[in-house]
Motif scaffolding. Structure first.
Motif, mmCIF file in Angstrom:
data_model
loop_
_atom_site.group_PDB
_atom_site.id
_atom_site.type_symbol
_atom_site.label_atom_id
_atom_site.label_comp_id
_atom_site.label_asym_id
_atom_site.label_seq_id
_atom_site.Cartn_x
_atom_site.Cartn_y
_atom_site.Cartn_z
ATOM 1 N N ARG A 198 -79.871 82.132 87.008
ATOM 2 C CA ARG A 198 -79.674 82.807 88.304
ATOM 3 C C ARG A 198 -80.010 84.283 88.201
ATOM 4 N N ARG A 199 -79.590 84.910 87.111
ATOM 5 C CA ARG A 199 -79.864 86.336 86.944
ATOM 6 C C ARG A 199 -81.368 86.597 86.845
ATOM 7 N N ILE A 200 -82.073 85.766 86.080
ATOM 8 C CA ILE A 200 -83.519 85.933 85.941
ATOM 9 C C ILE A 200 -84.225 85.641 87.260
ATOM 10 N N LYS A 201 -83.758 84.643 87.980
ATOM 11 C CA LYS A 201 -84.368 84.309 89.261
ATOM 12 C C LYS A 201 -84.165 85.418 90.290
ATOM 13 N N GLU A 202 -83.040 86.105 90.247
ATOM 14 C CA GLU A 202 -82.826 87.238 91.147
ATOM 15 C C GLU A 202 -83.855 88.331 90.885
ATOM 16 N N LYS A 203 -84.150 88.587 89.606
ATOM 17 C CA LYS A 203 -85.152 89.598 89.277
ATOM 18 C C LYS A 203 -86.544 89.136 89.690
ATOM 19 N N MET A 212 -84.270 76.237 81.288
ATOM 20 C CA MET A 212 -82.999 75.569 81.517
ATOM 21 C C MET A 212 -82.073 75.632 80.314
ATOM 22 N N ARG A 213 -82.619 75.842 79.135
ATOM 23 C CA ARG A 213 -81.779 75.962 77.949
ATOM 24 C C ARG A 213 -80.964 77.251 77.962
ATOM 25 N N MET A 214 -81.279 78.179 78.868
ATOM 26 C CA MET A 214 -80.532 79.429 78.987
ATOM 27 C C MET A 214 -79.202 79.231 79.691
ATOM 28 N N GLY A 215 -79.073 78.179 80.464
ATOM 29 C CA GLY A 215 -77.857 77.941 81.223
ATOM 30 C C GLY A 215 -77.956 78.483 82.638
ATOM 31 N N PRO A 216 -77.184 77.946 83.562
ATOM 32 C CA PRO A 216 -77.313 78.289 84.971
ATOM 33 C C PRO A 216 -77.044 79.750 85.305
ATOM 34 N N ASP A 217 -76.062 80.379 84.673
ATOM 35 C CA ASP A 217 -75.765 81.774 84.989
ATOM 36 C C ASP A 217 -76.926 82.687 84.609
ATOM 37 N N ASN A 218 -77.483 82.495 83.431
ATOM 38 C CA ASN A 218 -78.622 83.307 83.015
ATOM 39 C C ASN A 218 -79.857 83.015 83.859
ATOM 40 N N THR A 230 -87.009 76.750 89.101
ATOM 41 C CA THR A 230 -86.269 76.138 88.002
ATOM 42 C C THR A 230 -84.867 75.740 88.460
ATOM 43 N N PRO A 231 -84.449 74.517 88.225
ATOM 44 C CA PRO A 231 -83.125 74.074 88.679
ATOM 45 C C PRO A 231 -81.994 74.862 88.022
ATOM 46 N N GLU A 232 -80.897 74.999 88.761
ATOM 47 C CA GLU A 232 -79.659 75.583 88.254
ATOM 48 C C GLU A 232 -78.614 74.471 88.235
ATOM 49 N N ILE A 233 -78.235 74.023 87.071
ATOM 50 C CA ILE A 233 -77.321 72.882 86.945
ATOM 51 C C ILE A 233 -76.066 73.323 86.206
ATOM 52 N N ASP A 234 -74.953 73.261 86.894
ATOM 53 C CA ASP A 234 -73.694 73.679 86.290
ATOM 54 C C ASP A 234 -73.043 72.570 85.466
ATOM 55 N N GLU A 235 -73.327 71.317 85.793
ATOM 56 C CA GLU A 235 -72.740 70.204 85.063
ATOM 57 C C GLU A 235 -73.420 70.036 83.704
ATOM 58 N N ARG A 268 -74.743 81.171 75.757
ATOM 59 C CA ARG A 268 -74.395 82.566 75.476
ATOM 60 C C ARG A 268 -75.404 83.246 74.561
ATOM 61 N N ARG A 269 -76.221 82.458 73.879
ATOM 62 C CA ARG A 269 -77.251 83.044 73.018
ATOM 63 C C ARG A 269 -78.217 83.910 73.815
ATOM 64 N N TYR A 270 -78.323 83.654 75.130
ATOM 65 C CA TYR A 270 -79.302 84.339 75.973
ATOM 66 C C TYR A 270 -78.697 85.408 76.870
ATOM 67 N N ASP A 271 -77.391 85.622 76.799
ATOM 68 C CA ASP A 271 -76.740 86.588 77.686
ATOM 69 C C ASP A 271 -77.323 87.993 77.565
ATOM 70 N N SER A 272 -77.512 88.463 76.340
ATOM 71 C CA SER A 272 -78.000 89.833 76.152
ATOM 72 C C SER A 272 -79.423 89.995 76.672
ATOM 73 N N TYR A 273 -80.240 88.930 76.585
ATOM 74 C CA TYR A 273 -81.603 89.002 77.079
ATOM 75 C C TYR A 273 -81.630 89.103 78.607
ATOM 76 N N SER A 274 -80.848 88.268 79.266
ATOM 77 C CA SER A 274 -80.834 88.316 80.731
ATOM 78 C C SER A 274 -80.224 89.619 81.237
ATOM 79 N N GLU A 275 -79.254 90.157 80.515
ATOM 80 C CA GLU A 275 -78.680 91.446 80.895
ATOM 81 C C GLU A 275 -79.709 92.564 80.771
ATOM 82 N N ALA A 276 -80.528 92.527 79.721
ATOM 83 C CA ALA A 276 -81.578 93.534 79.551
ATOM 84 C C ALA A 276 -82.605 93.439 80.674
ATOM 85 N N ILE A 277 -82.943 92.237 81.067
ATOM 86 C CA ILE A 277 -83.891 92.028 82.160
ATOM 87 C C ILE A 277 -83.305 92.520 83.475
ATOM 88 N N ASP A 278 -82.044 92.223 83.705
ATOM 89 C CA ASP A 278 -81.383 92.623 84.944
ATOM 90 C C ASP A 278 -81.332 94.140 85.092
#
Length: 285
Positions: A269-274, A261-267, A227-232, A171-181
């Protein structure tokens, strides 16, 4: 400017009046670079027990395709359009005088303090060219990044004698990925052609082939997309003050990918979409 190569980033030591379309590359670099910087300087913290359901994760080593050439734009004129000649665009400033252009356009493109907190940085095009070179090789040149890490520290969890990355830390990276999106992909893509000469000049000053700069941009985006997306939960090991991935396949990823990968899979995915949208926009014109 000579790019400073750094091959390992697991260490926790130490811590502008042109249209909007002029800013693709500096934005692409800030987009990726900002996130990567945020994983620097993370030191081990006290391990807190928390129940986890762990499943074995198998990640195949990514194979990147050859970097493609970014084509020159082709003007399309319809029969109904006026045939009056277009006015030539205003000339670009010299490379060493381009900082004001970059700063103005970062602001015009909606890049605020979250993605560009240190406006006093100089030689922005030169720094960006060096960062693109590093990112294209999977390396983060952290001394060139003008960004701040998140305030919260990296943390790990322990379960049954094993250590895992703490999902709460994503969650530390949520605001950054949202700004990028929220960045305008079309505006970013259309800016490439205008700024390209400046970035190619700066790329050449690094002792690299200026004609390869566009390929380096694509290689950079490809590495993000691979970059891998790992939910586990992701298992870790720790040596002294350094965290490493317990899975050898993950530990063999490039330093840039391991930091992403330290950003977590949801973040991720958002960066990879951009990154995917930018890549498709650059190549399919």
């Amino acid at each position: 400017m000579k790019a400073e190569r750094e091959d390992r980033l697991e260490s926790n030591s130490g811590k502008g009046g042109f249209p909007t379309r002029h800013v693709l590359l500096i934005l692409a670099v800030v987009v990726v670079g900002y996130l990567l910087w945020n994983a620097m300087g993370e030191t081990p913290v006290e391990v807190e027990p928390e129940p986890l359901v762990v499943e074995e994760v198998v990640v195949a080593e990514p194979v990147l395709p050859p970097a493609e050439d970014i084509p020159e734009p082709v003007a399309v004129v319809t029969e109904t359009e006026a045939v009056a000649p277009e006015e030539p665009p205003p000339p670009l400033p010299p490379l060493e005088e381009s900082d004001e252009l970059v700063r103005d356009q970062l602001s015009a493109a909606g890049v605020g303090p979250m993605l560009s907190p240190q406006e006093e940085q100089e030689d922005l095009v030169q720094r960006s060219a060096a960062l693109v070179d590093g990112f294209s090789r999977g390396v983060v040149l952290r001394k060139l990044l003008p960004v701040d890490p998140p305030k919260a520290a990296f943390s790990a969890l322990e379960e049954d004698g094993k250590m895992y990355m703490n999902p709460a830390g994503y969650r530390r990276y949520d605001s950054y990925s949202e700004a990028i999106d929220s960045l305008d992909t079309s505006a970013l893509v259309s800016s490439f052609d205008t700024l390209r000469p400046l970035y190619e000049e700066a790329y050449g000053q690094l002792g690299l082939d200026p004609n390869d700069f566009d390929n380096a941009v694509i290689r950079m985006l490809d590495r993000v997309l691979a970059t891998p997306e790992i939910d586990e939960p992701i298992a870790l090991t720790r040596e002294s003050v350094m965290y490493k991935y317990a899975d050898p396949q993950l530990e063999q990823l490039t330093p840039m990918q391991k930091q992403l990968m330290r950003m977590g899979p949801d973040n991720i995915r958002r960066i990879k979409e951009k990154a995917k949208a930018l890549r498709e926009g650059l190549l399919n014109r």
